[in-house]
Design a protein around this motif. Structure first.
Motif, PDB file in Angstrom:
ATOM      1  N   ILE A 114       0.851  -1.189   0.000  1.00  7.47           N
ATOM      2  CA  ILE A 114       0.000   0.000   0.000  1.00  7.47           C
ATOM      3  C   ILE A 114       0.888   1.242   0.000  1.00  7.47           C
ATOM      4  O   ILE A 114       0.696   2.179  -0.784  1.00  7.47           O
ATOM      5  CB  ILE A 114      -0.929   0.006   1.226  1.00  7.47           C
ATOM      6  CG1 ILE A 114      -1.876  -1.185   1.170  1.00  7.47           C
ATOM      7  CG2 ILE A 114      -1.709   1.315   1.300  1.00  7.47           C
ATOM      8  CD1 ILE A 114      -2.755  -1.322   2.408  1.00  7.47           C
ATOM      9  N   LEU A 115       1.887   1.249   0.877  1.00  7.59           N
ATOM     10  CA  LEU A 115       2.837   2.362   0.929  1.00  7.59           C
ATOM     11  C   LEU A 115       3.647   2.443  -0.359  1.00  7.59           C
ATOM     12  O   LEU A 115       3.912   3.538  -0.871  1.00  7.59           O
ATOM     13  CB  LEU A 115       3.778   2.194   2.121  1.00  7.59           C
ATOM     14  CG  LEU A 115       4.868   3.262   2.281  1.00  7.59           C
ATOM     15  CD1 LEU A 115       4.242   4.629   2.504  1.00  7.59           C
ATOM     16  CD2 LEU A 115       5.805   2.909   3.428  1.00  7.59           C
ATOM     17  N   GLY A 116       4.026   1.285  -0.900  1.00  4.58           N
ATOM     18  CA  GLY A 116       4.809   1.268  -2.132  1.00  4.58           C
ATOM     19  C   GLY A 116       4.068   1.899  -3.288  1.00  4.58           C
ATOM     20  O   GLY A 116       4.639   2.665  -4.073  1.00  4.58           O
ATOM     21  N   ALA A 117       2.780   1.584  -3.398  1.00  2.00           N
ATOM     22  CA  ALA A 117       1.977   2.165  -4.476  1.00  2.00           C
ATOM     23  C   ALA A 117       1.864   3.680  -4.307  1.00  2.00           C
ATOM     24  O   ALA A 117       1.951   4.440  -5.283  1.00  2.00           O
ATOM     25  CB  ALA A 117       0.585   1.529  -4.498  1.00  2.00           C
ATOM     26  N   PHE A 118       1.703   4.130  -3.073  1.00  7.28           N
ATOM     27  CA  PHE A 118       1.576   5.567  -2.811  1.00  7.28           C
ATOM     28  C   PHE A 118       2.872   6.312  -3.141  1.00  7.28           C
ATOM     29  O   PHE A 118       2.854   7.336  -3.845  1.00  7.28           O
ATOM     30  CB  PHE A 118       1.203   5.793  -1.344  1.00  7.28           C
ATOM     31  CG  PHE A 118       1.243   7.233  -0.921  1.00  7.28           C
ATOM     32  CD1 PHE A 118       0.231   8.108  -1.308  1.00  7.28           C
ATOM     33  CD2 PHE A 118       2.283   7.703  -0.143  1.00  7.28           C
ATOM     34  CE1 PHE A 118       0.279   9.444  -0.926  1.00  7.28           C
ATOM     35  CE2 PHE A 118       2.326   9.029   0.248  1.00  7.28           C
ATOM     36  CZ  PHE A 118       1.324   9.904  -0.146  1.00  7.28           C
ATOM     37  N   LEU A 119       4.007   5.809  -2.649  1.00  7.90           N
ATOM     38  CA  LEU A 119       5.286   6.481  -2.897  1.00  7.90           C
ATOM     39  C   LEU A 119       5.655   6.442  -4.382  1.00  7.90           C
ATOM     40  O   LEU A 119       6.233   7.389  -4.909  1.00  7.90           O
ATOM     41  CB  LEU A 119       6.393   5.835  -2.064  1.00  7.90           C
ATOM     42  CG  LEU A 119       6.313   6.068  -0.551  1.00  7.90           C
ATOM     43  CD1 LEU A 119       7.443   5.338   0.161  1.00  7.90           C
ATOM     44  CD2 LEU A 119       6.363   7.553  -0.236  1.00  7.90           C
ATOM     45  N   GLY A 120       5.313   5.360  -5.050  1.00  6.41           N
ATOM     46  CA  GLY A 120       5.577   5.289  -6.486  1.00  6.41           C
ATOM     47  C   GLY A 120       4.795   6.346  -7.248  1.00  6.41           C
ATOM     48  O   GLY A 120       5.321   6.983  -8.167  1.00  6.41           O
TER      49      GLY A 120
END
Length: 283
Positions: free
Chosen positions: A197-203
């Protein structure tokens, strides 16, 4: 219903393997550039060291799931191999300071840190408790992997340049995070789904920054060339003062001010230059 979940899990798992493989290959142009120039330039080793450590942890975690983590093992084994090559190339072409720093982090994190985690898990935990402990550790370091590009994002914001943040890498990191998020939901594995979830946001944030600093241009002011300029900007006056240090015949020169108490030397230079332009035009 269970069959549907299995089909979704396999589908997203295979998609995750494919996209993650592309993510692992995304830095190839960067390392081709490093090899050609024989210099790491402004690139950092932390994302690659962190990615290697994360892949090692996920392999260990997947081994605790009795065959259910096969698709996690396959892609992370490939990732370990590729990230190791990147780190070797980075160390080869890094300057002394960067090389020592990389080796220190590699030794502390990937060797001592990983060995300590294995010892603690094998000696102090068993069965489902071991899976929970490892899952929590994997989530923590996956967040570190996703947060590692934050240092590059700071550079982009400070320099207003996207030279060291390739768009392709940001794009595929986002796609990979989304795919593994759905894989984690399909197999009902909280530890796989949460960090993505965090990875998608930061990407997504990285791609937004790329668009802003790659394509945003400050609008220029159109000046009527037929109109005689009444003032000269500070930037232009500074440049003209530098150029007039070695005057040639027929060129404008700027005379230094005799009065040392003038508080705005740039503006005074601009006034002298304007007088010289008026005299030259009257002649």
């Amino acid at each position: 219903m269970a069959l549907t979940h299995n089909v979704l899990a396999v589908t997203f798992g295979i998609m995750g393997n494919i996209i993650s493989f592309i993510v692992f290959l995304a830095p190839v142009p960067t390392f081709v550039r490093i090899c050609k120039k024989k210099s790491i330039e402004g690139f950092e080793s932390l994302p690659y060291v962190s990615a290697l450590f994360s892949a090692m942890l996920w392999i260990y975690y997947a081994m605790q799931k009795d065959g259910a983590g096969f698709l996690l093992i396959t892609i992370n084994a490939v990732g370990c191999f590729i990230e190791t090559i990147y780190i070797i190339l980075f160390i080869t072409y890094a300057n002394k300071k960067a090389r020592i720093s990389t080796l220190k982090v590699l030794g502390l994190l990937n060797f001592l840190g990983f060995a300590a985690i294995i010892l603690v898990c094998e000696l102090l935990t068993k069965g489902s408790n071991r899976e929970k402990v490892l899952g929590g550790i994997c989530v923590g370091f996956s967040v570190c992997v996703f947060a590692a590009p934050l240092s590059i994002m700071r550079v982009v914001i400070r320099t207003k340049s996207v030279e060291f943040m390739p768009f392709s890498l940001s794009l595929f990191l986002t796609l990979s995070a989304i795919t593994w998020l759905f894989y984690g939901l399909a197999i009902k594995d909280f530890y796989v789904a949460l960090p993505n979830i965090l990875g998608a946001f930061l990407g997504a944030v990285q791609m937004i920054l790329y668009v802003i600093f790659k394509y945003y241009k400050t609008p220029s002011v159109v000046v009527d060339e037929t109109e005689k300029p009444k003032t000269v900007s500070a930037d232009h006056s500074i440049n003209m003062v530098k150029l007039s240090s070695t005057p040639a015949s027929g060129e404008l020169t700027v005379q230094p001010q005799a009065n040392p108490d003038v508080s705005h030397p740039v503006q005074t230079h601009a006034g002298d230059l304007e007088d010289q332009m008026d005299n030259k035009m009257s002649n």
